[in-house]
Write a protein that holds these residues in place. Structure first.
Motif, mmCIF file in Angstrom:
data_model
loop_
_atom_site.group_PDB
_atom_site.id
_atom_site.type_symbol
_atom_site.label_atom_id
_atom_site.label_comp_id
_atom_site.label_asym_id
_atom_site.label_seq_id
_atom_site.Cartn_x
_atom_site.Cartn_y
_atom_site.Cartn_z
ATOM 1 N N TRP A 178 -6.723 -1.531 -2.382
ATOM 2 C CA TRP A 178 -7.733 -1.918 -1.401
ATOM 3 C C TRP A 178 -8.181 -3.349 -1.678
ATOM 4 O O TRP A 178 -7.777 -3.960 -2.675
ATOM 5 C CB TRP A 178 -8.912 -0.950 -1.429
ATOM 6 C CG TRP A 178 -9.833 -1.086 -2.610
ATOM 7 C CD1 TRP A 178 -11.006 -1.787 -2.677
ATOM 8 C CD2 TRP A 178 -9.677 -0.492 -3.914
ATOM 9 N NE1 TRP A 178 -11.586 -1.675 -3.906
ATOM 10 C CE2 TRP A 178 -10.789 -0.879 -4.695
ATOM 11 C CE3 TRP A 178 -8.694 0.328 -4.496
ATOM 12 C CZ2 TRP A 178 -10.955 -0.474 -6.019
ATOM 13 C CZ3 TRP A 178 -8.870 0.717 -5.805
ATOM 14 C CH2 TRP A 178 -9.978 0.322 -6.561
ATOM 15 N N ARG B 163 -3.973 3.743 -5.620
ATOM 16 C CA ARG B 163 -4.749 3.215 -4.495
ATOM 17 C C ARG B 163 -4.662 1.701 -4.501
ATOM 18 O O ARG B 163 -4.572 1.068 -5.555
ATOM 19 C CB ARG B 163 -6.213 3.632 -4.600
ATOM 20 C CG ARG B 163 -6.480 5.125 -4.447
ATOM 21 C CD ARG B 163 -7.953 5.426 -4.750
ATOM 22 N NE ARG B 163 -8.835 4.591 -3.917
ATOM 23 C CZ ARG B 163 -9.952 4.012 -4.373
ATOM 24 N NH1 ARG B 163 -10.306 4.137 -5.649
ATOM 25 N NH2 ARG B 163 -10.709 3.279 -3.563
ATOM 26 N N ARG C 213 0.840 -1.211 0.000
ATOM 27 C CA ARG C 213 0.000 0.000 0.000
ATOM 28 C C ARG C 213 0.872 1.256 0.000
ATOM 29 O O ARG C 213 0.549 2.233 -0.696
ATOM 30 C CB ARG C 213 -0.932 -0.004 1.204
ATOM 31 C CG ARG C 213 -1.687 1.324 1.369
ATOM 32 C CD ARG C 213 -2.774 1.252 2.411
ATOM 33 N NE ARG C 213 -3.991 0.664 1.855
ATOM 34 C CZ ARG C 213 -5.152 0.589 2.525
ATOM 35 N NH1 ARG C 213 -5.216 1.026 3.761
ATOM 36 N NH2 ARG C 213 -6.217 0.063 1.960
ATOM 37 N N GLU C 214 1.957 1.258 0.768
ATOM 38 C CA GLU C 214 2.833 2.426 0.790
ATOM 39 C C GLU C 214 3.450 2.683 -0.583
ATOM 40 O O GLU C 214 3.586 3.826 -1.014
ATOM 41 C CB GLU C 214 3.943 2.232 1.834
ATOM 42 C CG GLU C 214 3.454 2.230 3.277
ATOM 43 C CD GLU C 214 2.889 3.569 3.697
ATOM 44 O OE1 GLU C 214 3.424 4.595 3.240
ATOM 45 O OE2 GLU C 214 1.911 3.585 4.477
ATOM 46 N N THR D 242 0.583 4.002 -2.912
ATOM 47 C CA THR D 242 0.230 5.368 -2.517
ATOM 48 C C THR D 242 1.318 6.346 -2.933
ATOM 49 O O THR D 242 1.036 7.458 -3.396
ATOM 50 C CB THR D 242 0.016 5.440 -0.993
ATOM 51 O OG1 THR D 242 -1.006 4.528 -0.614
ATOM 52 C CG2 THR D 242 -0.388 6.839 -0.563
ATOM 53 N N GLY D 243 2.596 5.926 -2.795
ATOM 54 C CA GLY D 243 3.700 6.781 -3.203
ATOM 55 C C GLY D 243 3.757 7.026 -4.693
ATOM 56 O O GLY D 243 4.414 7.959 -5.154
ATOM 57 N N SER D 244 3.045 6.193 -5.463
ATOM 58 C CA SER D 244 2.978 6.370 -6.924
ATOM 59 C C SER D 244 1.715 7.115 -7.339
ATOM 60 O O SER D 244 1.403 7.186 -8.528
ATOM 61 C CB SER D 244 3.010 4.997 -7.613
ATOM 62 O OG SER D 244 4.183 4.290 -7.260
ATOM 63 N N GLY D 245 0.967 7.618 -6.362
ATOM 64 C CA GLY D 245 -0.257 8.356 -6.664
ATOM 65 C C GLY D 245 -1.457 7.457 -6.897
ATOM 66 O O GLY D 245 -2.471 7.914 -7.443
#
Length: 506
Positions: A477, A475, A466-467, A470-473
């Motif tokens: 889930w 999502r 997830r990190e 998220t760091g690539s813009g």
């Protein structure tokens, strides 16, 4: 006779000159007069008393002050005459003017004796000390603000163990209301059923008695228990430190108690212990395998075994070394994430090509499950770190295989979805309880059925995944129903080149 009068007048003149040069206020009073008439006062004294008229001389001493202060001042003068001893008062409130606070003076009243030794006059020496209480009041206000803002509870006791003052944190820990009238600390603590971690009663009253007797207490820990004697480690844990407050003679006059809520610290300690135990267990398993198969390979070589047998042993060593390397890598990644230093080298690459390559690599070695891949659109150019995204997809594929029954399908789909690329990995496992979904991407989370035959792990893969996303813009889930498998979704924004390509195709 005339000569004696001249000498007396000369002496009085010298006295006035001397008094005029003294910076402090000095007043001479008639000690034999019941109202202590003022015999003389120097200019500094007149200024301090805010009187400049000569008529002040000869008047009762109390007339220079507010009537409300006169009785206390006269009592002091009578005491000096009766005892023959000087009296000193610091920052004494001696005059209250309308619309003003108290005016403070440092006083010293000295008896002056005649030739027979009787107190004939009183010399009163006084200076302005108004700023001293103001400074003390200012320091008290600062101290009150500091204590009030502390996260720890601060409780001030009197000699009887009553709570004189406490801050908001202290009231919250002791369940006291702002209008609680000086409760006994021992009773307030006892009402919370404090227990030691092993269940023994925490004798709060005995502790308060010891502190008021002069003993210092440091970091005494207890847990808020139940009336039946049970202890719930999930309830509040408290650390108590205490020290006596001593007066100028060194005698205990009360105590200060510091109460600290250490519930979060204790919970973190338990989690740390559990994590260290988990890491030790997970590292021990591959190390044991590496050592065992390395020894088998050595013995096989010593007995002249065929190269095929030695190779099988070394393959296990290699596999377990890779497993150990992944564990170390995950721990390193988590450390970088916590410090905000997880590096990603973002470049443009084709997500469709990367996904196809990874699925094919899995198919080569996977015989227990069927991998089904559907790529609806290609190319799908995203701006991310291809090595990190490979780490994410590999983790999702590995988990899908791990938690799916043998011979079942693991389905991978990739398609354009507006201005994003949408990757979905679906398994045919037992599913994830709805209550577990919010915890799924937390650190060190492991599915409940890990111990029931599935390979272990540190429970860091999804947290790291997830990190990365998220760091690539993007999502990441999950959707799941018990008994119906789980689907993990990754959405990454497409670059301009991929969007232009998609528009041309349509």
């Amino acid at each position: 006779m005339a000569q004696m009068q001249t000498l007396a007048a000369s002496t009085d003149a010298v006295q006035r000159l001397v008094l005029a040069e003294i910076a402090e206020g000095v007043a001479l009073l008639d000690a034999r007069d019941p109202v202590f008439a003022l015999l003389d006062i120097n200019p500094a004294g007149r200024t301090l008393l805010a009187h400049h008229r000569p008529a002040l001389v000869g008047q009762p001493w109390a007339s220079a002050f507010d009537p409300a202060d006169a009785p206390a001042l006269l009592a002091i003068l009578r005491r000096v005459v009766a005892t023959g001893e000087s009296y000193t008062a610091h920052a004494y409130p001696c005059r209250r003017a309308a619309g003003r606070g108290a005016v403070y003076r440092d006083w010293k009243c000295v008896p002056v004796r005649d030739d027979a030794g009787a107190v004939e006059r009183l010399m009163v020496i006084f200076t302005d000390a108004t700023e001293q209480p103001q400074r003390r009041s200012g320091r008290a206000a600062q101290l009150e603000a500091i204590i009030g803002g502390m996260l720890d509870g601060v409780v001030i006791l009197d000699l009887c163990g009553r709570v004189l003052e406490t801050n908001e944190a202290g009231r919250a820990l002791l369940n006291l209301t702002p209008d609680s009238h000086e409760p006994l600390l021992g009773e307030a603590l006892a009402a919370l059923c404090p227990r030691y971690a092993d269940g023994r009663i925490f004798e709060a009253g005995d502790l308060v008695t010891a502190v008021l007797a002069g003993q210092t207490i440091a970091d005494e820990e207890f847990v808020l228990g139940e009336p039946d004697g049970s202890v719930d480690t999930n309830k509040r844990a408290v650390s108590l430190s205490a020290a006596p407050v001593r007066d100028t003679q060194g005698q205990a006059s009360g105590a200060v108690i510091l109460l600290r809520d250490i519930t979060a610290q204790k919970r973190a300690d338990r989690e740390k212990d559990a994590i260290l135990s988990l890491i030790a267990h997970e590292v021990k398993s591959p190390l044991t395998a590496i050592k065992g198969f390395a020894q088998l390979a050595t013995r096989a070589a010593q007995r002249g075994a065929t190269g095929e047998r030695i190779t099988r042993h070394l393959q296990v060593v290699d596999q377990q070394s890779e497993r150990l390397g992944r564990l170390v890598g995950e721990l390193s990644d988590v450390g970088r994430i916590q410090q905000g230093r997880l590096q990603q080298e973002l470049v443009d690459f084709d997500l469709a090509l990367l996904t196809h390559t990874l699925v094919e690599q899995q198919r080569v070695t996977l015989t227990s499950h069927r991998l089904r891949l559907t790529i609806a659109d290609a190319p799908l150019i995203v701006h991310a770190d291809p090595h990190r995204i490979e780490q994410v997809i590999t983790n999702l594929l590995t988990n899908a295989v791990k938690y799916s029954p043998e011979a079942s399908d693991v389905t991978v789909t990739l398609a354009r979805q507006g201005d994003t690329a949408h990757l979905a990995v679906r398994d045919a496992g037992a599913g994830i309880p709805r209550t577990e979904l919010p915890r799924l991407f937390g650190r060190f989370y492991r599915a409940a059925d890990t111990a029931a035959g599935h390979p272990g792990g540190l429970g860091l893969g999804l947290f790291i995944a997830r990190e990365i996303v998220t760091g690539s813009g993007g999502r990441l889930w999950a959707e799941s129903e018990e008994g119906q498998g789980s689907t993990f979704h990754v959405v990454l924004p497409l670059t301009g080149a991929s969007l232009d390509s998609g528009q041309r195709r349509h």
